[in-house]
Design an enzyme around this catalytic site. Sequence first.
Site, PDB file in Angstrom:
ATOM      1  N   LYS A 152       1.128  -1.139   0.296  1.00 39.69           N
ATOM      2  CA  LYS A 152       0.214  -0.164   0.225  1.00 39.69           C
ATOM      3  C   LYS A 152       0.486   0.924  -0.095  1.00 39.69           C
ATOM      4  O   LYS A 152       1.535   1.605   0.868  1.00 39.69           O
ATOM      5  CB  LYS A 152      -1.379  -0.103   1.135  1.00 39.69           C
ATOM      6  CG  LYS A 152      -1.667   1.027   0.865  1.00 39.69           C
ATOM      7  CD  LYS A 152      -2.321   1.579   2.277  1.00 39.69           C
ATOM      8  CE  LYS A 152      -1.509   3.224   2.482  1.00 39.69           C
ATOM      9  NZ  LYS A 152      -1.403   4.013   1.592  1.00 39.69           N
ATOM     10  N   GLY A 204       7.172   5.365   7.787  1.00 40.58           N
ATOM     11  CA  GLY A 204       6.291   6.609   7.905  1.00 40.58           C
ATOM     12  C   GLY A 204       6.908   7.496   8.746  1.00 40.58           C
ATOM     13  O   GLY A 204       8.220   6.956   9.854  1.00 40.58           O
ATOM     14  N   SER A 205       5.207   7.832   9.602  1.00 40.96           N
ATOM     15  CA  SER A 205       5.938   8.860  11.298  1.00 40.96           C
ATOM     16  C   SER A 205       6.005   7.662  11.834  1.00 40.96           C
ATOM     17  O   SER A 205       5.177   6.681  12.414  1.00 40.96           O
ATOM     18  CB  SER A 205       4.400  10.123  10.841  1.00 40.96           C
ATOM     19  OG  SER A 205       3.384   9.136  11.598  1.00 40.96           O
ATOM     20  N   THR A 206       6.578   8.557  13.011  1.00 40.98           N
ATOM     21  CA  THR A 206       6.909   7.890  14.304  1.00 40.98           C
ATOM     22  C   THR A 206       5.139   7.637  14.902  1.00 40.98           C
ATOM     23  O   THR A 206       4.521   6.528  15.192  1.00 40.98           O
ATOM     24  CB  THR A 206       7.801   8.343  16.057  1.00 40.98           C
ATOM     25  OG1 THR A 206       9.083   8.228  14.898  1.00 40.98           O
ATOM     26  CG2 THR A 206       7.231   7.491  16.927  1.00 40.98           C
ATOM     27  N   GLY A 209       4.198   4.911  13.261  1.00 40.59           N
ATOM     28  CA  GLY A 209       4.014   3.376  13.529  1.00 40.59           C
ATOM     29  C   GLY A 209       3.712   3.105  15.067  1.00 40.59           C
ATOM     30  O   GLY A 209       3.455   1.896  14.704  1.00 40.59           O
ATOM     31  N   GLU A 226      10.333   2.079  10.153  1.00 43.23           N
ATOM     32  CA  GLU A 226      11.484   2.382   9.730  1.00 43.23           C
ATOM     33  C   GLU A 226       9.889   3.549  10.343  1.00 43.23           C
ATOM     34  O   GLU A 226       9.710   4.079   9.303  1.00 43.23           O
ATOM     35  CB  GLU A 226      11.774   2.392   8.245  1.00 43.23           C
ATOM     36  CG  GLU A 226      13.128   2.723   8.537  1.00 43.23           C
ATOM     37  CD  GLU A 226      12.820   4.797   8.212  1.00 43.23           C
ATOM     38  OE1 GLU A 226      13.019   4.851   8.178  1.00 43.23           O
ATOM     39  OE2 GLU A 226      13.247   4.526   6.635  1.00 43.23           O
ATOM     40  N   CYS A 260      13.935  10.495   6.206  1.00 48.32           N
ATOM     41  CA  CYS A 260      13.721  10.584   7.524  1.00 48.32           C
ATOM     42  C   CYS A 260      15.414  10.025   7.917  1.00 48.32           C
ATOM     43  O   CYS A 260      15.676  10.655   9.113  1.00 48.32           O
ATOM     44  CB  CYS A 260      14.040   9.280   7.680  1.00 48.32           C
ATOM     45  SG  CYS A 260      14.330   7.652   6.803  1.00 48.32           S
ATOM     46  N   GLU A 353      11.211  16.988  13.873  1.00 49.62           N
ATOM     47  CA  GLU A 353      10.775  16.050  13.106  1.00 49.62           C
ATOM     48  C   GLU A 353      10.388  17.122  12.025  1.00 49.62           C
ATOM     49  O   GLU A 353       9.056  17.344  12.159  1.00 49.62           O
ATOM     50  CB  GLU A 353      10.781  14.673  12.395  1.00 49.62           C
ATOM     51  CG  GLU A 353      10.962  14.640  11.158  1.00 49.62           C
ATOM     52  CD  GLU A 353      10.533  13.653  10.910  1.00 49.62           C
ATOM     53  OE1 GLU A 353       9.828  12.142  10.450  1.00 49.62           O
ATOM     54  OE2 GLU A 353      12.042  12.188  10.196  1.00 49.62           O
TER      55      GLU A 353
HETATM   56  P1  NDP Z   1       2.124   8.925   7.708  1.00 45.64           P
HETATM   57  O1  NDP Z   1       2.675   7.542   8.230  1.00 45.64           O
HETATM   58  O2  NDP Z   1       0.927   9.569   7.697  1.00 45.64           O
HETATM   59  O3  NDP Z   1       2.037   7.987   6.310  1.00 45.64           O
HETATM   60  C1  NDP Z   1       3.250   6.871   5.765  1.00 45.64           C
HETATM   61  C2  NDP Z   1       1.742   5.975   5.514  1.00 45.64           C
HETATM   62  O4  NDP Z   1       0.976   4.982   6.017  1.00 45.64           O
HETATM   63  C3  NDP Z   1       0.845   5.950   3.637  1.00 45.64           C
HETATM   64  O5  NDP Z   1       1.124   5.274   3.048  1.00 45.64           O
HETATM   65  C4  NDP Z   1      -0.215   6.791   4.832  1.00 45.64           C
HETATM   66  O6  NDP Z   1      -1.245   6.244   3.870  1.00 45.64           O
HETATM   67  C5  NDP Z   1      -0.192   5.493   5.500  1.00 45.64           C
HETATM   68  N1  NDP Z   1      -0.983   5.334   6.829  1.00 45.64           N
HETATM   69  C6  NDP Z   1      -1.105   6.027   7.308  1.00 45.64           C
HETATM   70  N2  NDP Z   1      -2.382   5.859   8.245  1.00 45.64           N
HETATM   71  C7  NDP Z   1      -2.877   4.558   8.770  1.00 45.64           C
HETATM   72  C8  NDP Z   1      -2.783   4.297   9.109  1.00 45.64           C
HETATM   73  N3  NDP Z   1      -3.437   4.699  10.354  1.00 45.64           N
HETATM   74  N4  NDP Z   1      -2.410   2.603   9.295  1.00 45.64           N
HETATM   75  C9  NDP Z   1      -2.306   2.544   8.624  1.00 45.64           C
HETATM   76  N5  NDP Z   1      -1.225   3.228   7.432  1.00 45.64           N
HETATM   77  C10 NDP Z   1      -1.252   4.509   7.796  1.00 45.64           C
HETATM   78  O7  NDP Z   1       2.989   9.826   7.044  1.00 45.64           O
HETATM   79  P2  NDP Z   1       2.315  11.721   6.345  1.00 45.64           P
HETATM   80  O8  NDP Z   1       2.340  11.375   5.464  1.00 45.64           O
HETATM   81  O9  NDP Z   1       1.399  11.411   6.880  1.00 45.64           O
HETATM   82  O10 NDP Z   1       4.046  12.649   6.854  1.00 45.64           O
HETATM   83  C11 NDP Z   1       3.465  12.890   8.334  1.00 45.64           C
HETATM   84  C12 NDP Z   1       5.002  12.913   8.491  1.00 45.64           C
HETATM   85  O11 NDP Z   1       5.937  11.678   8.690  1.00 45.64           O
HETATM   86  C13 NDP Z   1       5.852  13.524   7.654  1.00 45.64           C
HETATM   87  O12 NDP Z   1       5.775  14.927   7.814  1.00 45.64           O
HETATM   88  C14 NDP Z   1       7.641  12.315   8.568  1.00 45.64           C
HETATM   89  O13 NDP Z   1       7.531  13.685   9.496  1.00 45.64           O
HETATM   90  C15 NDP Z   1       6.723  11.801   8.889  1.00 45.64           C
HETATM   91  N6  NDP Z   1       7.267  10.567   7.530  1.00 45.64           N
HETATM   92  C16 NDP Z   1       8.479  10.193   7.564  1.00 45.64           C
HETATM   93  C17 NDP Z   1       8.854   9.161   6.291  1.00 45.64           C
HETATM   94  C18 NDP Z   1       9.690   8.103   6.754  1.00 45.64           C
HETATM   95  O14 NDP Z   1      11.229   7.770   6.043  1.00 45.64           O
HETATM   96  N7  NDP Z   1      10.195   8.026   7.900  1.00 45.64           N
HETATM   97  C19 NDP Z   1       8.021   8.957   5.499  1.00 45.64           C
HETATM   98  C20 NDP Z   1       6.881   9.798   5.857  1.00 45.64           C
HETATM   99  C21 NDP Z   1       6.696  10.376   6.388  1.00 45.64           C
HETATM  100  P3  NDP Z   1      -1.879   7.560   3.538  1.00 45.64           P
HETATM  101  O15 NDP Z   1      -0.928   8.595   3.109  1.00 45.64           O
HETATM  102  O16 NDP Z   1      -2.123   7.275   2.435  1.00 45.64           O
HETATM  103  O17 NDP Z   1      -2.952   8.133   3.613  1.00 45.64           O
END
Ligand code: NDP
Length: 450
Positions: A152, A204-206, A209, A226, A260, A353
Site C-alpha cells: 500500500k 512513515g511517521s512515528t 508507527g 522505519e 528520515c 522532525e
Molecule cells: P504517515 O506515517 O501518515 O504515512 C505513511 C504511510 O502510512 C502512508 O502510506 C499512509 O497512507 C499510511 N498510513 C497512514 N495512517 C495509517 C494508519 N492508521 N494505518 C496504516 N497505515 C497508515 O506519514 P505522512 O505522510 O502523514 O507524513 C507525516 C510525517 O511523517 C512527515 O512530516 C514526517 O515527519 C514523517 N514521515 C516519515 C517518513 C520516513 O521516511 N520515516 C516518511 C513519511 C513521513 P496515506 O498517506 O495514503 O493515507
Amino acid sequence: MISVIEPATEAVLEEVPRAGVQETDAAVAAARAAYPAWSALAPGDRAERLRALADAMAAEHEQLALTEARNAGKPINSARGEIGMATGTIRYYSGAPERLLGDTIPVAGGQAFTFREPIGVVGLITPWNFPLAIACWKLGPALAAGNTVVLKPAELTPLTAIRFGELAAEVLGEGIANVVVGPGRTCGQRLVEHPDVAKIAFTGSTEVGRSIAAGAAATIKRVTLELGGKSPNIIFADADLERAAESVPGSVFDNAGQDCCARSRIFVQDTALERFMALLETAVTKLRVGDPLDEQSEMGPLISAGQRETVASFVPDDAPVAFAGGTPDGPGYWFPPTVLCPVSPDDRAVREEIFGPVACVIPFRDEADAVAMANDTIYGLSGSIWTRDGGRALRVARSVQAGVLSINSNSSVRITTPFGGFKQSGYGRELGPHALDAYTEVKSVFFSTT
Ligand code: NDP
C-alpha cells in the site's frame, strides 16, 4: 478517484481509482492464494524470476524516473538514482533465495538443524518521500524469502507502485506482489488488522508507527518499523570544514528535507563556528532550487500544501534565520533551504522532525558535550561525524545512539548494508543481508538417529 497532484505545478497529474477495505481484502486473498506455489518454487527459479523483474524495471528506467520526479517533485537526477536503487535492490535480493542458509547444531540422539521459512502474506505500507525505492527495500527481501505481498503506497505518490504492480504480475505471476492504492486509515489499517496478513513492514511517521504496532498486537503480527529521525551532523574544529560545509545541502536539503535521515541538527565545535557558518552560507545560497525536470535542479518543492504549512510553522516571523536560499515564483509547494542559528536546544525546530528544508546549527564545547546533545532526542536513525582524529571518530560513532552513522561523509543508505533505527526511529533492519531476518521465521528441526 484519487487526483494525483504534481507538486511543482499543483496540477492534477493523473486520476487513479481509490481502493477501500473490499479491494484490500481481495488483494490479501490473491496473495494468500499465490503463496503456496511461490513459497514452494525452487530457489533458483525464484531467483530467476526476480532477476527478470529487475530487468523489466531497468527497461523502463527513464519512464519510471520521470514519473517519480513529477509525482514526488524531486529533481530528475535524484529520481534516476532512486529508480536505479529500486531496481538494484530487487536484483541484489534475487541472489538471496539460494543463500537462505540454516545451521546444524550438535545435540544428543540425532541432529538438529534450522530452516529460514517465509512468514506468509506480508503487508507493506510505504511513504511518499522515496516512493518506489522504499517499497523495493521491502519487496526485495520479502519476495526473495518466499512471501507474497500486498503493497500500500502513499496516496500522494502511487504511480510508480502501480506500474511496479503491473510488471510484477507479468513477470512473477498473478497474486505474488499486489498493489492497493487507498488511504492509510482504511487500506493500511485493514492490512494491520487482517487475520491473513502475517507481518507488516512500515515506513512513515512515528505516530502512525505506534498505532501500527498497537494494532498488530491483536493478531501477534510481526512488525518492522522505519520511522522518523532528527539526525545529528557533528562537526569538530579539526575537520575538513570546506568538505563538511559543502556536503550539508546534500545531507539535509536533499529531497527538500523530506528524508528520515536528514541531518537537521548541525552541531559545530564553538571554536570553528564562525568559519563554518561563512562556508555554509555559500553552500546553501548556491543550491539550485527549481523545476524537478530541469537537469540542473538540486532541490524541488515540498510534496503538498499541507506539508509546506507544517514546515513553515517551524520558521515563524521571529525565527533566528541565519540565511536562506531562494525559490522559484509561481505555482508549486516551494520552501527555501533555511538555516537557523542561534537556536535553543529546547526549540521545536531542534526537537521535532520537520521533514522540510530547515536545519538548526548548534555550537558545542567538546566531545562529551557533542555526544550528549546528539543523543538528547527520542530518535536514533542516522548521523555524521566530521573530524580528522580517527580515534575520536570511532569513539563518537560508538557513543551516538543511532542505527546508521557515517564518518566524514553524509551517506546513510546502501543496498548492501543494514539500515534502521534505534529508539523511537523504529525497529528491524532493511537492506543488506540483515533484512532477510525480518521476512523469515527460524524453524528448528530435530531428527532422531536412534
Ligand atoms: P504517515 O506515517 O501518515 O504515512 C505513511 C504511510 O502510512 C502512508 O502510506 C499512509 O497512507 C499510511 N498510513 C497512514 N495512517 C495509517 C494508519 N492508521 N494505518 C496504516 N497505515 C497508515 O506519514 P505522512 O505522510 O502523514 O507524513 C507525516 C510525517 O511523517 C512527515 O512530516 C514526517 O515527519 C514523517 N514521515 C516519515 C517518513 C520516513 O521516511 N520515516 C516518511 C513519511 C513521513 P496515506 O498517506 O495514503 O493515507
